[in-house]
Design a protein around this motif. Structure first.
Motif, mmCIF file in Angstrom:
data_model
loop_
_atom_site.group_PDB
_atom_site.id
_atom_site.type_symbol
_atom_site.label_atom_id
_atom_site.label_comp_id
_atom_site.label_asym_id
_atom_site.label_seq_id
_atom_site.Cartn_x
_atom_site.Cartn_y
_atom_site.Cartn_z
ATOM 1 N N LEU A 84 -13.335 -9.262 -21.339
ATOM 2 C CA LEU A 84 -14.540 -10.012 -21.691
ATOM 3 C C LEU A 84 -14.769 -10.022 -23.199
ATOM 4 O O LEU A 84 -15.088 -11.064 -23.780
ATOM 5 N N SER B 65 -17.560 -16.761 -19.856
ATOM 6 C CA SER B 65 -17.115 -16.284 -18.554
ATOM 7 C C SER B 65 -18.201 -15.585 -17.743
ATOM 8 O O SER B 65 -18.250 -14.358 -17.675
ATOM 9 N N MET C 271 -16.782 -12.887 -15.392
ATOM 10 C CA MET C 271 -16.494 -11.582 -15.978
ATOM 11 C C MET C 271 -17.772 -10.808 -16.238
ATOM 12 O O MET C 271 -17.842 -9.594 -16.021
ATOM 13 N N HIS C 272 -18.799 -11.512 -16.717
ATOM 14 C CA HIS C 272 -20.078 -10.857 -16.958
ATOM 15 C C HIS C 272 -20.632 -10.266 -15.668
ATOM 16 O O HIS C 272 -21.107 -9.124 -15.653
#
Length: 326
Positions: free
Chosen positions: A277, A302, A305-306
């Protein structure tokens, strides 16, 4: 005498061949191969075309066939591609590397009832043995007995901001134990979810992406975690987040080291999701961290991903990003 016998056999064989050929000629059957048949004999066998993908095994055991699809930590990125596809360059015929899934060595048949009852008792009979964590100036939690475990999201913050599609504490049937677990969210401090609709944020029967902080789906179901062997039923039938809630409340158990090791590998200082990330921020040339929705003009970095990091009790902070840039 032996030579004479052999000669007689050979002459008899030749007469039989002539007689059979004459019969075939009278029937209109030709012994001369056609051009196409000659070509078929002379033509080399075709080369097998190399496959661009790996075929699945043609056979599998009944136990494997009966379990859900193997889970993977790899999620799809914003553009629909696997977020791990850029980890390294692959050859044109090389299949993507798959997630290594732990082999379930235990028997998946349900346990005897008496064992289930003793396990159930263990889920609720623990008492806090550690003091609450402190929070430093970076809003990172400090656990005195586990200094390497440094999440920056508390379980309450995760619940209130939105995690696991609101379905983490839904009624859960364990194939391993052969029993259904429900209402175990009530062991959490009521202050963690006061004012929230519990049926939406904790016990929703369906995964709702609108509940999640980043409005995306991320991760696998608890059933998939169980099939992969990531659940230690003796301590936490729902897995990681349930362990984190109890650890945060002061419980300590033999499964702590395993769960903390998993956390470090995912979002610790050198955790793969954390680094992927942060690298995404750098590749996009972004030097400031912002919460989605607060900066409407900012570019999304993203959300998948967060949300994955958020599920592991971690969120990118400005200091983390600045250190990574440097």
């Amino acid at each position: 005498m032996k030579d004479i016998a052999v000669d007689n056999i050979e002459s008899q064989r030749e007469e039989n061949i002539k007689r059979n050929r004459e019969r075939l000629r009278q029937l209109g059957i030709s012994l001369t191969p056609s051009a196409s048949s000659r070509d078929a004999v002379k033509r080399p066998p075709p080369k097998k075309r190399k496959l661009d993908h790996v075929l699945p095994p043609s056979r599998s055991s009944a136990r494997i066939a009966s379990t859900p699809a193997r889970p993977s930590y790899f999620s799809q990125g914003d553009d629909g591609k696997d977020v791990t596809s850029k980890a390294r360059k692959r050859g044109p015929h090389e299949a993507p590397k798959k997630t290594r899934v732990p082999v379930v060595k235990e028997d998946t048949a349900p346990m005897p009832v008496k064992d289930i009852e003793s396990i159930r008792a263990g889920w609720t009979s623990w008492v806090p043995t550690a003091s609450p964590p402190a929070r430093d100036e970076d809003y990172t939690f400090q656990f005195r007995d586990q200094p390497s475990f440094r999440p920056n999201k508390s379980p309450e913050e995760m619940i209130r901001e939105g995690c696991f599609g609101g379905s983490y504490f839904r009624p859960l049937y364990s194939r391993r134990l052969g029993t259904t677990v429900f209402d175990d969210h009530k062991e959490l401090p009521s202050s963690w979810y006061s004012g929230l609709d519990v049926s939406k944020y904790l016990t929703s029967p369906k995964y709702d992406v609108e509940i999640n902080k980043y409005r995306v789906s991320s991760g696998q179901s608890i059933e998939e975690w169980e099939a992969a062997g990531w659940i230690n039923h003796k301590y936490d039938i729902r897995g990681w987040f349930q362990w984190y809630c109890r650890f945060y409340m002061g419980r300590r158990c033999e499964d702590d080291e395993r769960q903390i090791s998993r956390w470090r590998k995912c979002v610790g200082d050198s955790g793969r999701w954390r680094r992927m990330l942060l690298k995404k921020y750098v590749n996009m040339g972004i030097r400031e961290v912002f919460d989605d929705g607060e900066d409407e003009e900012g570019r999304d970095v993203s959300p998948v991903m967060h949300q994955t990091c958020h599920h592991w009790g971690y969120e990118i902070r400005q200091g983390d990003l600045e250190r990574f840039w440097n």
